[in-house]
Enzyme design. Structure first.
Site, PDB file in Angstrom:
ATOM      1  N   ARG A  52      15.504 -14.945 -20.691  1.00  0.00           N
ATOM      2  CA  ARG A  52      14.964 -13.583 -20.545  1.00  0.00           C
ATOM      3  C   ARG A  52      13.510 -13.539 -21.006  1.00  0.00           C
ATOM      4  NH1 ARG A  52      15.906 -10.371 -24.486  1.00  0.00           N
ATOM      5  NH2 ARG A  52      18.100 -10.878 -24.766  1.00  0.00           N
ATOM      6  N   TYR A 105       5.114   6.363  -2.851  1.00  0.00           N
ATOM      7  CA  TYR A 105       6.471   5.959  -2.489  1.00  0.00           C
ATOM      8  C   TYR A 105       7.473   6.915  -3.163  1.00  0.00           C
ATOM      9  CZ  TYR A 105      10.839   3.337  -2.690  1.00  0.00           C
ATOM     10  OH  TYR A 105      12.166   2.977  -2.629  1.00  0.00           O
ATOM     11  N   ASP A 177      -0.705   0.695  -7.371  1.00  0.00           N
ATOM     12  CA  ASP A 177       0.364  -0.014  -6.676  1.00  0.00           C
ATOM     13  C   ASP A 177      -0.280  -0.652  -5.438  1.00  0.00           C
ATOM     14  OD1 ASP A 177       2.474  -0.709  -4.978  1.00  0.00           O
ATOM     15  OD2 ASP A 177       3.769   0.877  -5.758  1.00  0.00           O
ATOM     16  N   LYS A 202       8.253  -6.883  -0.599  1.00  0.00           N
ATOM     17  CA  LYS A 202       7.622  -6.661   0.695  1.00  0.00           C
ATOM     18  C   LYS A 202       6.859  -7.915   1.149  1.00  0.00           C
ATOM     19  CE  LYS A 202       9.518  -2.756   0.077  1.00  0.00           C
ATOM     20  NZ  LYS A 202       9.437  -2.309  -1.256  1.00  0.00           N
TER      21      LYS A 202
HETATM   22  O1  P1T Z   1      12.153  -1.724  -3.744  1.00  0.00           O
HETATM   23  P1  P1T Z   1      11.387  -2.190  -4.931  1.00  0.00           P
HETATM   24  O2  P1T Z   1      11.053  -3.652  -4.898  1.00  0.00           O
HETATM   25  O3  P1T Z   1      12.005  -1.774  -6.213  1.00  0.00           O
HETATM   26  O4  P1T Z   1       9.927  -1.501  -4.874  1.00  0.00           O
HETATM   27  C1  P1T Z   1       9.700  -0.140  -4.963  1.00  0.00           C
HETATM   28  C2  P1T Z   1       8.397   0.218  -4.290  1.00  0.00           C
HETATM   29  C3  P1T Z   1       7.270   0.361  -5.058  1.00  0.00           C
HETATM   30  N1  P1T Z   1       6.075   0.655  -4.505  1.00  0.00           N
HETATM   31  C4  P1T Z   1       5.942   0.816  -3.176  1.00  0.00           C
HETATM   32  C5  P1T Z   1       4.603   1.157  -2.599  1.00  0.00           C
HETATM   33  C6  P1T Z   1       7.042   0.673  -2.338  1.00  0.00           C
HETATM   34  O5  P1T Z   1       6.865   0.821  -1.023  1.00  0.00           O
HETATM   35  C7  P1T Z   1       8.311   0.380  -2.909  1.00  0.00           C
HETATM   36  C8  P1T Z   1       9.540   0.239  -2.068  1.00  0.00           C
HETATM   37  N2  P1T Z   1       9.422   0.807  -0.787  1.00  0.00           N
HETATM   38  C9  P1T Z   1      10.366   0.814   0.170  1.00  0.00           C
HETATM   39  C10 P1T Z   1      11.599   0.309   0.020  1.00  0.00           C
HETATM   40  C11 P1T Z   1       9.933   1.444   1.428  1.00  0.00           C
HETATM   41  O6  P1T Z   1      10.614   1.281   2.481  1.00  0.00           O
HETATM   42  O7  P1T Z   1       8.896   2.108   1.418  1.00  0.00           O
END
Ligand code: P1T
Length: 387
Positions: A52, A105, A177, A202
């Site tokens: 961890r 988001y 972000d 992504k």
């Molecule tokens: O899904 P996760 O890895 O926890 O990430 C969250 C997140 C954070 N910031 C941005 C700009 C994002 O687009 C996302 C996740 N977004 C999607 C799942 C979506 O379809 O927009």
């Protein structure tokens, strides 16, 4: 590796970390599954003690992420949301206030509004492009401004360097972000931001098969706070997933080039289509922040949104008629995804919040993949014809 270019860093840097520290002479960073590491004596721990706290595969990834984002420190998390949570927990205390861009988001707003709100954190979402609105929204207890540039889903930009100058005077930290552009196309820390977060689910992974997130920072004190929260709360990335992200990052530059090449052509096609009301893509010369996009980033990315004529009915018919585009949340994979923000990714916002942010029922978001552009356009053409 410091003086190499992005493409070289992406392919090589993560592996050099292990090549230096291991005797196995691996060319590629291996997956270290051991959850604990032995001590030679009680006063002689090794470089790794417990999974961890740190792990060699994750460490290689974190070094790679820091190099790509021009950061001194990087931390790999189990998801983008876990990364965001760690940032908020590291900085905020009961009674603090956040300013957020009005278009973020949906999951980020949900995290702040329905989780951190329970611990006495308040937030305002404002149009950060307007200096007077931004200044007015600053309170004595404001600790963070949270930006996306481009935003999800309306592709609005934030002038990171101008905003940083304004809010730094008030001791406010700038969090960006950088999921949509990735460090290949934009480096917010170089523009004055204090903290960068990513949903690596992504473009980092790039193949829609690994959930992960990251935080990048220059400041030593802040990074110690993040490390402390990461270790204390435990939302770390597993060794296997760290390996997948390391693998994905090697092709980040060529994928981003391909995503953007297709996105530019698709945006131009959409702009000319009679069934399209409006296209949101910073690479279009009529995007209101096109000049800012050219100034602060090295490209425009692979995400496009557009408003279809005919409202929800037309959107439903169009999305249901596509054969190649996949109707799914998420983005940044090699395959083209398409979705309806109001009913899908941003459904956690109330109707009022959606309207305030500008997310209408006609809005469709596209994550442009790296298939042949003619196939993508032909698929959209036949789906538009079905309306
Ligand atoms: O899904 P996760 O890895 O926890 O990430 C969250 C997140 C954070 N910031 C941005 C700009 C994002 O687009 C996302 C996740 N977004 C999607 C799942 C979506 O379809 O927009």
């Amino acid at each position: 590796m410091k003086n190499y270019r992005n493409e070289t860093i992406a392919v090589r840097f993560g592996d050099t970390v292990n090549q230096k520290s291991l005797y196995s002479q691996d060319v590629v960073t291996p997956i270290h599954l051991s959850s604990t590491n032995y001590w030679k004596q009680i006063d002689q721990p090794g470089p790794y003690e417990y999974i961890r706290s740190q792990n060699p595969t994750r460490h290689a990834l974190e070094q790679q992420l820091a190099a790509l984002e021009h950061a001194n420190h990087a931390f790999a998390f189990a998801s983008g949301q876990a990364a965001e949570t760690a940032v908020l927990l590291s900085i905020l205390k009961n009674g603090d206030h956040i300013i957020g861009y009005d278009d973020l988001y949906g999951g980020t707003k949900r995290l702040i509004n329905s989780v951190f709100n329970n611990f006495g954190i308040s937030a305002n979402y404002v149009d950060v492009t307007k200096e007077d609105i931004l200044e007015k929204s600053i309170r004595p207890n404001t600790k963070i401004i949270w930006l996306e540039s481009p935003t999800n889903p309306l592709m609005k930009l934030a002038d990171i360097s101008a905003i940083s100058k304004i809010v730094h005077k008030h001791g406010i930290l700038v969090v960006v972000d950088n999921t949509f552009l990735t460090p290949y196309l934009q480096n917010p820390l170089d523009l004055g931001a204090d903290i960068v977060v990513h949903s690596g689910t992504k473009y980092f992974g790039g193949h829609s098969d690994v959930l992960n997130g990251a935080v990048m920072i220059n400041d030593k004190v802040l990074s110690d706070q993040i490390r402390h929260v990461q270790n204390s709360t435990g939302g770390v990335l597993s060794p296997f997933d760290s390996y997948l992200v390391l693998r994905g990052l090697k092709t980040l530059p060529i994928r981003m080039e391909a995503h953007e090449r297709n996105a530019r052509k698709l945006a131009e096609y959409l702009q000319k289509h009679c069934k399209v009301q409006k296209v949101f893509y910073p690479g279009l010369t009529d995007h209101p922040q096109y000049e800012l996009a050219k100034k602060q980033a090295r490209g425009f990315g692979g995400m496009i949104s557009f408003e279809i004529r005919g409202g929800l009915d037309a959107a439903k018919k169009f999305l249901g008629s596509l054969e190649l585009f996949i109707l799914a949340e998420s983005l940044g994979g090699v395959e083209s995804l398409i979705e309806h923000p109001a009913l899908m990714t941003h459904a956690s916002l109330t109707k009022e919040e959606q309207i305030l942010a500008g997310i209408s029922e006609s809005l469709i978001r596209v994550s442009v993949g790296i298939e042949h552009i003619d196939d993508l356009i032909e698929d959209m053409n036949q789906a538009f014809d079905c309306i």
